[in-house]
Design a protein around this motif. Structure first.
Motif, PDB file in Angstrom:
ATOM      1  N   UNK A 119       0.858  -1.189   0.000  1.00  0.00           N
ATOM      2  CA  UNK A 119       0.000   0.000   0.000  1.00  0.00           C
ATOM      3  C   UNK A 119       0.891   1.235   0.000  1.00  0.00           C
ATOM      4  N   UNK A 120       0.574   2.144  -0.910  1.00  0.00           N
ATOM      5  CA  UNK A 120       1.320   3.388  -1.012  1.00  0.00           C
ATOM      6  C   UNK A 120       0.598   4.437  -0.188  1.00  0.00           C
ATOM      7  N   UNK A 121       1.020   4.598   1.063  1.00  0.00           N
ATOM      8  CA  UNK A 121       0.334   5.566   1.929  1.00  0.00           C
ATOM      9  C   UNK A 121       0.994   6.919   1.831  1.00  0.00           C
ATOM     10  N   UNK A 122       0.689   7.619   0.762  1.00  0.00           N
ATOM     11  CA  UNK A 122       1.311   8.925   0.562  1.00  0.00           C
ATOM     12  C   UNK A 122       0.662   9.948   1.484  1.00  0.00           C
ATOM     13  N   UNK A 123       1.393  10.999   1.840  1.00  0.00           N
ATOM     14  CA  UNK A 123       0.805  12.003   2.750  1.00  0.00           C
ATOM     15  C   UNK A 123      -0.530  12.556   2.246  1.00  0.00           C
ATOM     16  N   UNK A 124      -0.658  12.948   0.977  1.00  0.00           N
ATOM     17  CA  UNK A 124      -1.969  13.505   0.571  1.00  0.00           C
ATOM     18  C   UNK A 124      -3.110  12.490   0.597  1.00  0.00           C
ATOM     19  N   UNK A 207      -1.926   5.133  -8.232  1.00  0.00           N
ATOM     20  CA  UNK A 207      -1.770   3.852  -7.516  1.00  0.00           C
ATOM     21  C   UNK A 207      -2.052   3.936  -6.012  1.00  0.00           C
ATOM     22  N   UNK A 208      -1.801   5.070  -5.349  1.00  0.00           N
ATOM     23  CA  UNK A 208      -2.116   5.111  -3.915  1.00  0.00           C
ATOM     24  C   UNK A 208      -3.605   4.880  -3.606  1.00  0.00           C
TER      25      UNK A 208
END
Ligand SMILES: Nc1ncnc2c1ncn2[C@@H]1O[C@H](COP(=O)(O)OP(=O)(O)O)[C@@H](O)[C@H]1O
Ligand SMILES: [Mg+2]
Lengths: 288, 244
Positions: A119-124, A207-208
């Motif tokens: 899982x790509x847990x990006x800040x935004x 992808x996030x």
């Protein structure tokens, strides 16, 4: 299900689709080329972003740049390998090579990144916002904003100026373009570098929204295909509108009819458009 | 290089399509400010010759031999590099981009113009018709306008040597004369070197300095136009064209 929320979802999904498809739009519109490794390049872009962000600990914007760099390198490598076929405009062989290349990418990615979903847990993506009663994440807004900027820039480049002119000359007649002093190989390499960069950027942003696996990519290819054909092959504005339309259609169909049949339904729409307007929705075409 | 050195020179130029030898040319030279006509029947190898000078073809020929531009061996260079050195070809048939407007076709040349390039005004002075067609696409032009645009595109790029492959094909007789007279003006007024392929021998004879007669891929006769005018082989070829 609330209608406003579905429309907002559709707009976001639509911009994601348009962004995923933009590399193909240029590829087909400019160079009359195809890349059936597009989906796997999307997958690779997602994993490189994840690796740079979660493993290397780079900030998200830097991870996006790493993914774009990787996408450019892969695009250049593919085009260099099949340059002779490209110059001969041998579409069938190019289709087979890029299809095979996609499978190699998938196998290699499975070896390097493993079979685990990530899982790509990006800040935004962790920031939720409410807009007039509909919920979105900051990541969703980022997708919409970047898609609009990329499409606007691309339109400027294709419609005015030397780069777009050169591209359109190569699209129309690569042999005649040589006589105009154009290094056609460089144009083809540039177009594939753009395809690599664009799909990696799309992956890093889109992808996030879902877990990533080395098996993803098929759905993205189908979406791309529908957007590019519906938009009128090679039409920048057409692709944007087609992406938006498909996103809205899928969100509304999924929300109010059945999420299980959205892909089938979008294919039905594609078929109808192809039969009724073979040139796509933007009938002007020709690299616009 | 001495002043008399040719601008464009080909040596031992051989071209084959598969097993079919289409050209065998020991030597061809084009001097500064010279207009040389290449004539011969259909299928004689005229296009094969001029395309080989540029290393260009829509087919897949095997080419060997040397091509020199201003003494520099350019045989190993790709087509676009030869073009950038000023060796320009207006190929047989449509040499304009049909989906680009006249303005865009000319701008594409201006994008890569060299110091020798004709200005936009000079080009329009030669071909006033183009100025009235600026927003038409190449595909919307008449045959004559297309040929004008093709030549204009080359001039806008900046030719050192200009190679024209049948610029008058498909044109009305009045236009043929006008196009060839314009080519002559380029040579007289700007000292341009031009190699002109022309199947209309009668028209060509009126404007060229020298004539090269090609048959089945070989030079059958060659010389100053004054001498070639009375050559029975030319008369025969000319009559052949006249009868067609
Ligand atoms: N692309 C090609 N493939 C195979 N043969 C060709 C090709 N182009 C020309 N030829 C052959 O080469 C010969 C010379 O043709 P060409 O140079 O076009 O003649 P010309 O321009 O004098 O009419 C002809 O026999 C023609 O059939
Ligand atoms: Mg010919």
């Amino acid at each position: 299900m609330n209608l406003l929320q579905q429309i907002v979802n559709g707009v976001i999904l639509g911009h994601a689709y348009a962004l995923i498809a933009i590399g193909w739009t240029v590829l087909l519109g400019v160079a009359r080329l195809v890349n059936f490794g597009h989906g796997q390049m999307y997958m690779l872009g997602a994993f490189v972003t994840w690796w740079a962000f979660a493993r290397l600990g780079l900030p998200y914007p830097a991870a996006i740049l790493v993914a774009i760099g990787g996408g450019i390198a892969v695009g250049l490598a593919v085009q260099a390998v099949m340059m002779r076929l490209t110059l001969e405009q041998n579409l069938v062989s190019i289709m087979i090579i890029t299809l095979g290349f996609g499978h190699v990418l998938r196998g290699a990615a499975a070896l390097v990144f493993g079979a685990q979903p990530q899982v790509l847990e990006t800040p935004p993506s962790l920031i939720d916002l409410e807009i007039a009663g509909a919920w979105v994440t900051a990541q969703d807004l980022l997708i919409v904003a970047v898609a609009i900027v990329v499409f606007a820039l691309l339109r400027l480049v294709v419609e005015g100026g030397r780069v777009g002119r050169t591209a359109r000359m190569v699209a129309e007649d690569p042999k005649l373009a040589e006589l105009a002093g154009i290094d056609v190989r460089r144009v083809y390499l540039g177009v594939f570098a753009f395809e690599g960069a664009a799909v990696a950027l799309a992956a890093a942003l889109v992808a996030p929204r879902t877990p990533i696996l080395t098996a993803i990519g098929f759905e993205e290819v189908i979406v791309t295909f529908v957007v590019v054909v519906l938009g009128g092959i090679g039409s920048v504005t057409g692709s944007y509108l087609a992406g938006l339309g498909l996103g809205l259609f899928n969100a509304l169909f999924g929300g109010f009819v059945s999420p299980a049949y959205t892909t089938a339904a979008s294919f039905a729409v594609l078929t109808a458009v192809l039969v009724l307007r073979p040139g796509g929705l933007a009938t002007r075409g020709g690299g616009r | 290089m001495s002043a008399a050195a040719p601008v464009l020179e080909a040596e031992s130029l051989r071209v084959a399509y598969g097993g079919n030898q289409a050209l065998d040319l020991p030597r061809l030279a084009l001097g500064a400010g010279e207009l040389v006509g290449v004539v011969g029947a259909n299928g004689a190898g005229k296009s094969t010759l001029v395309n080989a000078l540029l290393g260009w073809s829509r087919g897949r020929p095997r080419v060997s031999g040397r091509v020199r531009l201003d003494g520099e061996d350019i045989s190993a260079l790709p087509t676009h590099e030869r073009v950038r050195r000023g060796l320009l070809l207006v190929p047989e048939g449509g040499a304009v981009f049909a989906r680009l407007t006249v303005t865009e076709n000319l701008a594409a040349s201006a994008d890569r113009a060299t110091g020798r390039a004709y200005t936009e005004d000079e080009v329009f002075a030669l071909f006033p018709r183009l100025r009235e067609r600026l927003h038409h696409t190449g595909g919307q032009l008449s045959g004559g306008e297309r040929q004008m645009l093709a030549i204009a595109r080359a001039l806008r790029l900046g030719p050192r040597a200009l190679v024209l492959d049948e610029p008058s094909i498909g044109l009305a007789p009045r236009l043929v004369v006008s196009v060839l007279e314009t080519v002559r003006r380029l040579v007289d007024e700007r000292g341009l070197s031009v190699l002109l392929v022309e199947q209309n021998v009668r028209a060509a004879i009126e404007v060229v300095d020298r004539l090269v007669l090609i048959e089945r891929g070989r030079v059958l006769a060659e010389g100053p136009v004054a001498a070639m005018r009375d050559d029975p082989r030319i008369i025969q070829a000319y009559l052949g064209e006249g009868a067609a």
